[in-house]
Design an enzyme around this catalytic site. Structure first.
Site, PDB file in Angstrom:
ATOM      1  CG  ASP A  59      14.063   7.888  -1.720  1.00 40.78           C
ATOM      2  OD1 ASP A  59      13.391   6.860  -1.904  1.00 40.78           O
ATOM      3  OD2 ASP A  59      14.101   8.495  -0.625  1.00 40.78           O
ATOM      4  CG  ASN A  82       7.096   3.373  -4.722  1.00 39.68           C
ATOM      5  OD1 ASN A  82       6.309   2.502  -4.327  1.00 39.68           O
ATOM      6  ND2 ASN A  82       8.303   3.532  -4.189  1.00 39.68           N
ATOM      7  CE1 TYR A 141       0.566   4.840   3.453  1.00 41.39           C
ATOM      8  CE2 TYR A 141      -1.198   3.218   3.595  1.00 41.39           C
ATOM      9  CZ  TYR A 141       0.042   3.612   3.113  1.00 41.39           C
ATOM     10  OH  TYR A 141       0.758   2.762   2.291  1.00 41.39           O
ATOM     11  CE  LYS A 148      -0.029   5.255  -0.126  1.00 40.14           C
ATOM     12  NZ  LYS A 148       0.997   5.451  -1.156  1.00 40.14           N
TER      13      LYS A 148
HETATM   14  N1  LIG Z   1       5.056  -1.761   2.379  1.00 43.98           N
HETATM   15  C1  LIG Z   1       3.739  -1.911   2.336  1.00 43.98           C
HETATM   16  O1  LIG Z   1       3.186  -2.765   3.023  1.00 43.98           O
HETATM   17  C2  LIG Z   1       2.916  -1.040   1.455  1.00 43.98           C
HETATM   18  C3  LIG Z   1       1.585  -1.420   1.212  1.00 43.98           C
HETATM   19  C4  LIG Z   1       0.789  -0.632   0.391  1.00 43.98           C
HETATM   20  C5  LIG Z   1       1.317   0.503  -0.183  1.00 43.98           C
HETATM   21  N2  LIG Z   1       2.610   0.851   0.071  1.00 43.98           N
HETATM   22  C6  LIG Z   1       3.107   2.059  -0.551  1.00 43.98           C
HETATM   23  O2  LIG Z   1       4.209   1.738  -1.365  1.00 43.98           O
HETATM   24  C7  LIG Z   1       5.099   2.839  -1.438  1.00 43.98           C
HETATM   25  C8  LIG Z   1       6.508   2.391  -1.108  1.00 43.98           C
HETATM   26  O3  LIG Z   1       6.510   1.876   0.194  1.00 43.98           O
HETATM   27  P1  LIG Z   1       7.707   1.027   0.823  1.00 43.98           P
HETATM   28  O4  LIG Z   1       7.084  -0.039   1.609  1.00 43.98           O
HETATM   29  O5  LIG Z   1       8.730   0.708  -0.203  1.00 43.98           O
HETATM   30  O6  LIG Z   1       8.252   2.104   1.852  1.00 43.98           O
HETATM   31  P2  LIG Z   1       9.739   2.615   2.143  1.00 43.98           P
HETATM   32  O7  LIG Z   1       9.631   3.415   3.384  1.00 43.98           O
HETATM   33  O8  LIG Z   1      10.689   1.476   2.083  1.00 43.98           O
HETATM   34  O9  LIG Z   1      10.020   3.568   0.888  1.00 43.98           O
HETATM   35  C9  LIG Z   1       9.415   4.833   0.732  1.00 43.98           C
HETATM   36  C10 LIG Z   1      10.435   5.757   0.110  1.00 43.98           C
HETATM   37  O10 LIG Z   1       9.828   7.046  -0.109  1.00 43.98           O
HETATM   38  C11 LIG Z   1      10.821   8.021   0.145  1.00 43.98           C
HETATM   39  N3  LIG Z   1      10.235   9.336   0.446  1.00 43.98           N
HETATM   40  C12 LIG Z   1       9.515   9.670   1.548  1.00 43.98           C
HETATM   41  N4  LIG Z   1       9.217  10.977   1.516  1.00 43.98           N
HETATM   42  C13 LIG Z   1       9.749  11.479   0.364  1.00 43.98           C
HETATM   43  C14 LIG Z   1       9.781  12.772  -0.216  1.00 43.98           C
HETATM   44  N5  LIG Z   1       9.219  13.839   0.404  1.00 43.98           N
HETATM   45  N6  LIG Z   1      10.425  12.958  -1.377  1.00 43.98           N
HETATM   46  C15 LIG Z   1      11.026  11.891  -1.995  1.00 43.98           C
HETATM   47  N7  LIG Z   1      11.024  10.641  -1.483  1.00 43.98           N
HETATM   48  C16 LIG Z   1      10.390  10.432  -0.322  1.00 43.98           C
HETATM   49  C17 LIG Z   1      11.563   7.476   1.360  1.00 43.98           C
HETATM   50  O11 LIG Z   1      12.828   8.089   1.540  1.00 43.98           O
HETATM   51  C18 LIG Z   1      11.643   5.993   1.055  1.00 43.98           C
HETATM   52  O12 LIG Z   1      12.850   5.625   0.399  1.00 43.98           O
HETATM   53  C19 LIG Z   1       4.540   3.894  -0.481  1.00 43.98           C
HETATM   54  O13 LIG Z   1       3.779   4.847  -1.211  1.00 43.98           O
HETATM   55  C20 LIG Z   1       3.646   3.082   0.416  1.00 43.98           C
HETATM   56  O14 LIG Z   1       2.611   3.874   0.985  1.00 43.98           O
HETATM   57  C21 LIG Z   1       3.425   0.094   0.856  1.00 43.98           C
END
Ligand SMILES: NC(=O)c1ccc[n+]([C@@H]2O[C@H](COP(=O)([O-])OP(=O)(O)OC[C@H]3O[C@@H](n4cnc5c(N)ncnc54)[C@H](O)[C@@H]3O)[C@@H](O)[C@H]2O)c1
Length: 240
Positions: free
Chosen positions: A33, A85, A147, A151
């Site tokens: 991360d 992720n 986004y 995706k």
């Molecule tokens: N939460 C939702 O409703 C949801 C729904 C569909 C898809 N997603 C996808 O699931 C994944 C995780 O989402 P989440 O809800 O846990 O979000 P989150 O914000 O809690 O976690 C995302 C993580 O990615 C890290 N990150 C961002 N940019 C980065 C980089 N350049 N290098 C390394 N790490 C980086 C962040 O520091 C963070 O810890 C994402 O790809 C998101 O698009 C989430």
């Protein structure tokens, strides 16, 4: 198959739970991360009995992907699972969207996943699996042109790689709808409430809902599944 499991975005809500689940499945974990809190996450998982290392890296830079490859070599053994992720949002109506916000989302959600995947490919075990974190939003959403593009691009990348790397490495994608994590907790509560009301399952998803699916897709039980996108969206993809 045990072996190393790499989870990006592992300091976040979904990444942490996915890592925990893959740890339960017997994998040695490497959590990645941008956020330094990933080191604490690794410690917490170690306290539950998992083997977990951490790398703080910005995956939008070559250095970040190289640091992950170095850590994989240092941990020793080949990669069984890679979960791409890490992700961000920069929402705006498309006519108001700054090009920089469009590019930033593509850079993290799509290009960084491609960069890391290609950097790690030589380190994979035969029979390894990749799971890319897409989204139900890949089908379309208001206010998220960047986004949605990232995706749905990840879905295309999944299919292209699955074809190219079969039968050595399986590549699938998971597409959740709203999941209860810091990403959605940052939304205005009234907006979130309206969106959750449109989910046929009647509730927001949990990180556990998604982690279980990621764990299955990366396991030998899913050995005949590649190039697929599995929606974990409580039926949201069916609702208008
Ligand atoms: N939460 C939702 O409703 C949801 C729904 C569909 C898809 N997603 C996808 O699931 C994944 C995780 O989402 P989440 O809800 O846990 O979000 P989150 O914000 O809690 O976690 C995302 C993580 O990615 C890290 N990150 C961002 N940019 C980065 C980089 N350049 N290098 C390394 N790490 C980086 C962040 O520091 C963070 O810890 C994402 O790809 C998101 O698009 C989430």
């Amino acid at each position: 198959m045990s072996g190393q499991a790499i989870v990006t975005g592992a300091a976040g809500g979904l990444g942490r739970q996915i890592a925990a689940r893959l740890g339960e499945a017997g994998h040695r974990l490497l959590l990645v991360d941008l956020d330094q809190a990933v080191a604490e996450t690794a410690c917490e998982l170690q306290n539950t009995g998992a083997s977990a290392g951490a790398v703080v890296a910005d995956l939008t830079h070559d250095d970040g992907a190289a640091a992950v490859a170095t850590a994989v070599r240092e941990q020793g053994g080949s990669i069984a699972v890679l979960v791409n992720n890490a992700g961000i949002t920069r929402d705006a109506r498309v006519k108001n969207m700054e090009e920089a916000d469009f590019a930033a989302v593509i850079a993290v959600n799509l290009v960084a996943a491609m960069r890391l995947t290609l950097a790690l490919e030589p380190l994979f075990a035969d029979g390894g699996a990749i799971v890319n974190m897409s989204s139900r939003a890949s089908l379309g959403n208001f206010g998220q042109a960047n986004y949605v593009t990232s995706k749905s691009g990840l879905v295309g990348f999944t299919r292209a790689l699955a074809l190219r790397w079969a039968p050595r490495i399986r590549v699938n994608a998971v597409a959740p709808s709203l999941v209860d994590t810091p990403m959605t907790q940052a939304m205005p509560p009234e907006v979130l409430e309206k969106l959750v009301a449109r989910i046929p399952a009647g509730r927001i998803g949990t990180p556990e809902d998604v982690a279980e699916l990621v764990s299955f897709l990366s396991s030998p039980e899913a050995g005949y599944v590649t190039g697929q996108v599995v929606l974990a969206c409580g039926g949201r993809s069916l609702a208008a």
